[in-house]
Design a protein around this motif. Structure first.
Motif, PDB file in Angstrom:
ATOM      1  N   UNK A 265      14.396  -9.502  -0.736  1.00  0.00           N
ATOM      2  CA  UNK A 265      13.298  -9.779   0.200  1.00  0.00           C
ATOM      3  C   UNK A 265      12.021  -9.038  -0.217  1.00  0.00           C
ATOM      4  N   UNK A 266      11.922  -8.698  -1.496  1.00  0.00           N
ATOM      5  CA  UNK A 266      10.780  -7.899  -1.929  1.00  0.00           C
ATOM      6  C   UNK A 266       9.461  -8.642  -1.794  1.00  0.00           C
ATOM      7  N   UNK A 267       9.505  -9.965  -1.910  1.00  0.00           N
ATOM      8  CA  UNK A 267       8.289 -10.744  -1.756  1.00  0.00           C
ATOM      9  C   UNK A 267       8.476 -11.690  -0.593  1.00  0.00           C
ATOM     10  N   UNK A 268       7.550 -11.629   0.376  1.00  0.00           N
ATOM     11  CA  UNK A 268       7.705 -12.444   1.586  1.00  0.00           C
ATOM     12  C   UNK A 268       7.222 -13.845   1.345  1.00  0.00           C
ATOM     13  N   UNK A 269       7.667 -14.767   2.177  1.00  0.00           N
ATOM     14  CA  UNK A 269       7.276 -16.155   2.046  1.00  0.00           C
ATOM     15  C   UNK A 269       5.805 -16.329   2.389  1.00  0.00           C
ATOM     16  N   UNK A 270       5.236 -17.451   1.924  1.00  0.00           N
ATOM     17  CA  UNK A 270       3.825 -17.742   2.153  1.00  0.00           C
ATOM     18  C   UNK A 270       3.619 -18.295   3.550  1.00  0.00           C
TER      19      UNK A 270
ATOM     20  N   UNK B 195      -3.642 -22.362 -11.167  1.00  0.00           N
ATOM     21  CA  UNK B 195      -4.295 -21.452 -10.218  1.00  0.00           C
ATOM     22  C   UNK B 195      -3.283 -20.860  -9.246  1.00  0.00           C
ATOM     23  N   UNK B 196      -2.333 -21.678  -8.784  1.00  0.00           N
ATOM     24  CA  UNK B 196      -1.286 -21.174  -7.890  1.00  0.00           C
ATOM     25  C   UNK B 196      -0.446 -20.107  -8.578  1.00  0.00           C
ATOM     26  N   UNK B 197      -0.120 -20.333  -9.838  1.00  0.00           N
ATOM     27  CA  UNK B 197       0.665 -19.351 -10.590  1.00  0.00           C
ATOM     28  C   UNK B 197      -0.121 -18.049 -10.728  1.00  0.00           C
ATOM     29  N   UNK B 198      -1.392 -18.145 -11.041  1.00  0.00           N
ATOM     30  CA  UNK B 198      -2.224 -16.949 -11.186  1.00  0.00           C
ATOM     31  C   UNK B 198      -2.319 -16.164  -9.878  1.00  0.00           C
ATOM     32  N   UNK B 199      -2.364 -16.891  -8.762  1.00  0.00           N
ATOM     33  CA  UNK B 199      -2.502 -16.248  -7.461  1.00  0.00           C
ATOM     34  C   UNK B 199      -1.167 -15.827  -6.855  1.00  0.00           C
ATOM     35  N   UNK B 200      -0.085 -16.010  -7.601  1.00  0.00           N
ATOM     36  CA  UNK B 200       1.240 -15.618  -7.110  1.00  0.00           C
ATOM     37  C   UNK B 200       1.744 -16.470  -5.975  1.00  0.00           C
ATOM     38  N   UNK B 201       1.302 -17.723  -5.927  1.00  0.00           N
ATOM     39  CA  UNK B 201       1.656 -18.604  -4.817  1.00  0.00           C
ATOM     40  C   UNK B 201       2.864 -19.498  -5.094  1.00  0.00           C
ATOM     41  N   UNK B 202       3.511 -19.299  -6.223  1.00  0.00           N
ATOM     42  CA  UNK B 202       4.725 -20.045  -6.553  1.00  0.00           C
ATOM     43  C   UNK B 202       5.876 -19.055  -6.634  1.00  0.00           C
ATOM     44  N   UNK B 203       6.943 -19.314  -5.876  1.00  0.00           N
ATOM     45  CA  UNK B 203       8.074 -18.383  -5.825  1.00  0.00           C
ATOM     46  C   UNK B 203       9.130 -18.659  -6.893  1.00  0.00           C
TER      47      UNK B 203
ATOM     48  N   UNK C 177       8.436 -24.902  -7.604  1.00  0.00           N
ATOM     49  CA  UNK C 177       7.829 -25.827  -8.553  1.00  0.00           C
ATOM     50  C   UNK C 177       8.898 -26.760  -9.115  1.00  0.00           C
ATOM     51  N   UNK C 178       8.637 -28.062  -9.058  1.00  0.00           N
ATOM     52  CA  UNK C 178       9.585 -29.074  -9.524  1.00  0.00           C
ATOM     53  C   UNK C 178       9.044 -29.716 -10.789  1.00  0.00           C
ATOM     54  N   UNK C 179       9.833 -29.678 -11.854  1.00  0.00           N
ATOM     55  CA  UNK C 179       9.339 -30.094 -13.162  1.00  0.00           C
ATOM     56  C   UNK C 179       9.948 -31.400 -13.670  1.00  0.00           C
TER      57      UNK C 179
ATOM     58  N   UNK D 102       3.685 -18.433 -16.954  1.00  0.00           N
ATOM     59  CA  UNK D 102       4.785 -19.341 -16.627  1.00  0.00           C
ATOM     60  C   UNK D 102       6.009 -18.591 -16.122  1.00  0.00           C
ATOM     61  N   UNK D 103       6.152 -17.335 -16.533  1.00  0.00           N
ATOM     62  CA  UNK D 103       7.321 -16.531 -16.170  1.00  0.00           C
ATOM     63  C   UNK D 103       7.150 -15.780 -14.849  1.00  0.00           C
ATOM     64  N   UNK D 104       6.000 -15.918 -14.191  1.00  0.00           N
ATOM     65  CA  UNK D 104       5.788 -15.171 -12.942  1.00  0.00           C
ATOM     66  C   UNK D 104       6.731 -15.605 -11.816  1.00  0.00           C
ATOM     67  N   UNK D 105       6.969 -16.902 -11.605  1.00  0.00           N
ATOM     68  CA  UNK D 105       7.962 -17.281 -10.587  1.00  0.00           C
ATOM     69  C   UNK D 105       9.376 -17.001 -11.098  1.00  0.00           C
ATOM     70  N   UNK D 106      10.336 -17.002 -10.200  1.00  0.00           N
ATOM     71  CA  UNK D 106      11.746 -16.914 -10.579  1.00  0.00           C
ATOM     72  C   UNK D 106      12.123 -18.224 -11.271  1.00  0.00           C
ATOM     73  N   UNK D 107      12.589 -18.141 -12.501  1.00  0.00           N
ATOM     74  CA  UNK D 107      12.965 -19.334 -13.263  1.00  0.00           C
ATOM     75  C   UNK D 107      14.451 -19.609 -13.106  1.00  0.00           C
ATOM     76  N   UNK D 108      14.782 -20.868 -12.765  1.00  0.00           N
ATOM     77  CA  UNK D 108      16.174 -21.263 -12.561  1.00  0.00           C
ATOM     78  C   UNK D 108      16.525 -22.350 -13.554  1.00  0.00           C
ATOM     79  N   UNK D 109      17.565 -22.113 -14.348  1.00  0.00           N
ATOM     80  CA  UNK D 109      18.015 -23.090 -15.338  1.00  0.00           C
ATOM     81  C   UNK D 109      19.266 -23.809 -14.829  1.00  0.00           C
TER      82      UNK D 109
END
Length: 263
Positions: free
Chosen positions: A257-262, A179-187, A12-14, A210-217
């Motif tokens: 690698x706990x979560x695989x790519x979409x 919806x993507x965040x709810x469905x776990x579709x954002x890494x 996700x690009x903000x 908002x905290x479900x994806x890996x957040x990078x600062x």
């Protein structure tokens, strides 16, 4: 399995919409999938810009701290039939960072001073090495920091800060991304400023979601601001750039690698 740790990852690009294409291309080069979610919108302030330009001859130096500031000033001048490159040619021009310097150069404005460290604090050091301004005109965001102006004023330099633009939260429909965040579709989500983080939380409307994806600062300071706003930041870039943010994210997914790519 791809040799690129970010291959297939949705990121996700903000950033502001105008800044997204270059960042999206950077993400694609890593094999990842950019998801545009602008959390910053730029609102120029032409009246304050032109009030400052009317006094331009009083100043020896001019300073820009972002591409948004450059664009706001150039556009305001252009709307009055004025050439920014010609107007600033007699002055010493400084930019906080190479990206801002590139934006100035694209408009034909010569940049004389760029600090080694892309920050207002770094610019203080650059001015001490190159010679302090006699009088400085400082174009910045309305919500900008006071560190540079304060440091130069303490040294007897007259500094006039000008709010060239303000950043606001976009109000377009965010339901698809939510919806993507709810469905776990954002890494992962890239957060390049404290205000982008604040608006990200505002647009999503749920700190847990908002905290479900890996957040990078982009920096430790920004990470601290995000956490104060209620968002836990997992990763911090080693230097203040989006390339460095992608580097640390790549390292993270290379070892996790706990979560695989979409697919």
């Amino acid at each position: 399995m791809s040799s690129q740790p970010l291959a297939g990852r949705r990121i996700l690009l903000t950033r502001a919409a105008a800044q997204l294409p270059a960042l999206a291309e950077m993400v694609r080069r890593r094999g990842a999938v950019p998801v545009a979610f602008p959390c910053l919108a730029v609102e120029s302030m032409p009246d304050t810009i032109m009030q400052a330009i009317a006094k331009l001859e009083r100043f020896s130096d001019v300073l820009f701290t972002s591409c948004n500031g450059v664009s706001s000033v150039v556009d305001a001048l252009g709307s009055h039939g004025m050439d920014a490159a010609a107007l600033f040619a007699p002055m010493r021009v400084a930019a906080v960072g190479n990206q801002t310097a590139d934006c100035l150069n694209q408009h034909g404005i010569r940049t004389d001073i760029v600090p080694e460290t892309a920050s207002q604090d770094g610019l203080v050091d650059a001015y001490l090495q190159s010679g302090l301004p006699e009088r400085l005109l400082f174009f910045r965001a309305e919500e900008g920091r006071e560190a540079l102006a304060g440091a130069l004023t303490e040294r007897g330099i007259e500094v006039e800060t000008v709010a060239a633009y303000r950043t606001i939260c976009p109000h377009d429909d965010a339901s698809d991304v939510i919806a993507m965040l709810r469905d776990g579709e954002v890494d992962a989500v890239l957060l390049g400023s404290a205000r982008a983080c604040l608006h990200y939380l505002q647009r999503v409307g749920d700190a847990t979601l908002a905290a479900r994806p890996v957040s990078v600062a982009i920096s430790q300071k920004m990470a601290a601001a995000a956490m104060c706003g209620g968002l836990h930041v997992q990763l911090v870039a080693k230097s203040a750039s989006f390339e460095a943010m992608l580097d640390v994210l790549s390292d993270h997914f290379a070892t996790d690698r706990s979560s695989y790519t979409h697919e």
